[in-house]
Design a protein around this motif. Structure first.
Motif, PDB file in Angstrom:
ATOM      1  N   LYS A  95      -1.220   9.910  -8.355  1.00 36.66           N
ATOM      2  CA  LYS A  95       0.066   9.249  -8.129  1.00 36.66           C
ATOM      3  C   LYS A  95       0.025   8.412  -6.856  1.00 36.66           C
ATOM      4  O   LYS A  95       0.665   7.349  -6.786  1.00 36.66           O
ATOM      5  N   ASP A  96      -0.714   8.873  -5.846  1.00 32.12           N
ATOM      6  CA  ASP A  96      -0.874   8.077  -4.624  1.00 32.12           C
ATOM      7  C   ASP A  96      -1.569   6.755  -4.922  1.00 32.12           C
ATOM      8  O   ASP A  96      -1.180   5.710  -4.405  1.00 32.12           O
ATOM      9  N   PHE A  97      -2.607   6.794  -5.761  1.00 28.31           N
ATOM     10  CA  PHE A  97      -3.298   5.554  -6.139  1.00 28.31           C
ATOM     11  C   PHE A  97      -2.361   4.620  -6.889  1.00 28.31           C
ATOM     12  O   PHE A  97      -2.343   3.414  -6.639  1.00 28.31           O
ATOM     13  N   VAL A  98      -1.574   5.173  -7.802  1.00 29.01           N
ATOM     14  CA  VAL A  98      -0.623   4.363  -8.580  1.00 29.01           C
ATOM     15  C   VAL A  98       0.370   3.670  -7.658  1.00 29.01           C
ATOM     16  O   VAL A  98       0.692   2.498  -7.841  1.00 29.01           O
ATOM     17  N   ALA A  99       0.821   4.386  -6.637  1.00 34.02           N
ATOM     18  CA  ALA A  99       1.803   3.832  -5.689  1.00 34.02           C
ATOM     19  C   ALA A  99       1.149   2.971  -4.610  1.00 34.02           C
ATOM     20  O   ALA A  99       1.856   2.383  -3.786  1.00 34.02           O
ATOM     21  N   GLY A 100      -0.183   2.896  -4.610  1.00 32.24           N
ATOM     22  CA  GLY A 100      -0.884   2.103  -3.607  1.00 32.24           C
ATOM     23  C   GLY A 100      -0.862   2.731  -2.222  1.00 32.24           C
ATOM     24  O   GLY A 100      -0.979   2.025  -1.217  1.00 32.24           O
ATOM     25  N   ARG A 101      -0.751   4.053  -2.159  1.00 34.42           N
ATOM     26  CA  ARG A 101      -0.655   4.699  -0.856  1.00 34.42           C
ATOM     27  C   ARG A 101      -1.714   5.797  -0.649  1.00 34.42           C
ATOM     28  O   ARG A 101      -1.481   6.765   0.076  1.00 34.42           O
ATOM     29  N   ASN A 102      -2.870   5.640  -1.269  1.00 33.68           N
ATOM     30  CA  ASN A 102      -3.953   6.595  -1.033  1.00 33.68           C
ATOM     31  C   ASN A 102      -4.375   6.520   0.432  1.00 33.68           C
ATOM     32  O   ASN A 102      -4.601   5.445   0.975  1.00 33.68           O
ATOM     33  N   THR A 103      -4.478   7.668   1.079  1.00 35.70           N
ATOM     34  CA  THR A 103      -4.875   7.707   2.488  1.00 35.70           C
ATOM     35  C   THR A 103      -6.201   8.428   2.697  1.00 35.70           C
ATOM     36  O   THR A 103      -6.706   8.454   3.823  1.00 35.70           O
ATOM     37  N   SER A 126     -12.407  -0.711  -4.547  1.00 35.93           N
ATOM     38  CA  SER A 126     -11.248  -1.501  -4.970  1.00 35.93           C
ATOM     39  C   SER A 126     -10.188  -1.490  -3.891  1.00 35.93           C
ATOM     40  O   SER A 126     -10.228  -0.700  -2.956  1.00 35.93           O
ATOM     41  N   SER A 127      -9.234  -2.394  -4.065  1.00 33.03           N
ATOM     42  CA  SER A 127      -8.052  -2.452  -3.198  1.00 33.03           C
ATOM     43  C   SER A 127      -6.829  -2.400  -4.094  1.00 33.03           C
ATOM     44  O   SER A 127      -6.880  -2.831  -5.253  1.00 33.03           O
ATOM     45  N   PRO A 128      -5.699  -1.874  -3.575  1.00 32.40           N
ATOM     46  CA  PRO A 128      -4.499  -1.799  -4.406  1.00 32.40           C
ATOM     47  C   PRO A 128      -4.151  -3.146  -5.039  1.00 32.40           C
ATOM     48  O   PRO A 128      -4.111  -4.178  -4.360  1.00 32.40           O
ATOM     49  N   GLY A 129      -3.983  -3.128  -6.365  1.00 32.95           N
ATOM     50  CA  GLY A 129      -3.559  -4.319  -7.078  1.00 32.95           C
ATOM     51  C   GLY A 129      -4.678  -5.192  -7.618  1.00 32.95           C
ATOM     52  O   GLY A 129      -4.417  -6.076  -8.435  1.00 32.95           O
ATOM     53  N   ASP A 130      -5.930  -4.973  -7.206  1.00 35.51           N
ATOM     54  CA  ASP A 130      -6.993  -5.826  -7.749  1.00 35.51           C
ATOM     55  C   ASP A 130      -7.404  -5.336  -9.136  1.00 35.51           C
ATOM     56  O   ASP A 130      -6.936  -4.305  -9.618  1.00 35.51           O
ATOM     57  N   SER A 131      -8.280  -6.088  -9.801  1.00 34.74           N
ATOM     58  CA  SER A 131      -8.635  -5.761 -11.187  1.00 34.74           C
ATOM     59  C   SER A 131      -9.366  -4.424 -11.291  1.00 34.74           C
ATOM     60  O   SER A 131      -9.181  -3.688 -12.256  1.00 34.74           O
TER      61      SER A 131
END
Length: 149
Positions: free
Chosen positions: A113-121, A41-46
């Protein structure tokens, strides 16, 4: 109080085992969800939204209550007279393992929380490697309690 703890000991021990199994299942599964989340997945997709719901419910509804129940029952057993030999190494080894497991639990919460914020590294490979941490801690804890070294 001691008499009550002694009387309840088999029930507390059973509850502890049930809670630990539930907690461990989550500690094994959440990093695996993170692998798939990262790779599919990518941040924000379904798919991102579906993974976030799954991760949130696993952590909030299953893992965290199971962790607290494990701690509560474990502490009740520790307070039961005659159960722990404080002169042996095993209770300290188990305690260190449980603290490590608890730290890993909170580390997973931060990653969520990183996934929620779209900042998983982290990569899927890194999450696969981290998935070994609870296994190592579990082996240490079980050996400490059963072998009582």
């Amino acid at each position: 109080m001691s008499d009550l703890l002694i009387t309840l000991y088999p029930w507390v021990k059973a509850f502890h085992i049930i809670a630990v199994i539930s907690w461990m299942a989550g500690l094994f599964y959440l990093p695996r969800l993170f692998v798939y989340h990262t790779e599919q997945s990518s941040p924000g997709d379904s798919r991102d939204e579906v993974f976030q719901i799954m991760e949130d419910k696993l952590l909030r509804v299953i893992m965290t209550p199971a962790m607290f129940a494990s701690w509560l029952a474990g502490l009740m057993m520790v307070m039961t007279p005659g159960i722990v030999d404080w002169g042996a190494a095993w209770p300290y080894v188990k305690g260190a393992g449980v603290l490590g497991m608890t730290g890993f639990h909170y580390w997973l919460g931060l990653r969520r929380k990183d996934f929620v914020a779209g900042r998983n590294t982290l990569t899927g490979r890194q999450y696969r490697m981290m998935n070994e941490v609870p296994t190592i801690l579990m082996v240490l804890i079980v050996l400490a309690v059963i072998v009582r070294f």
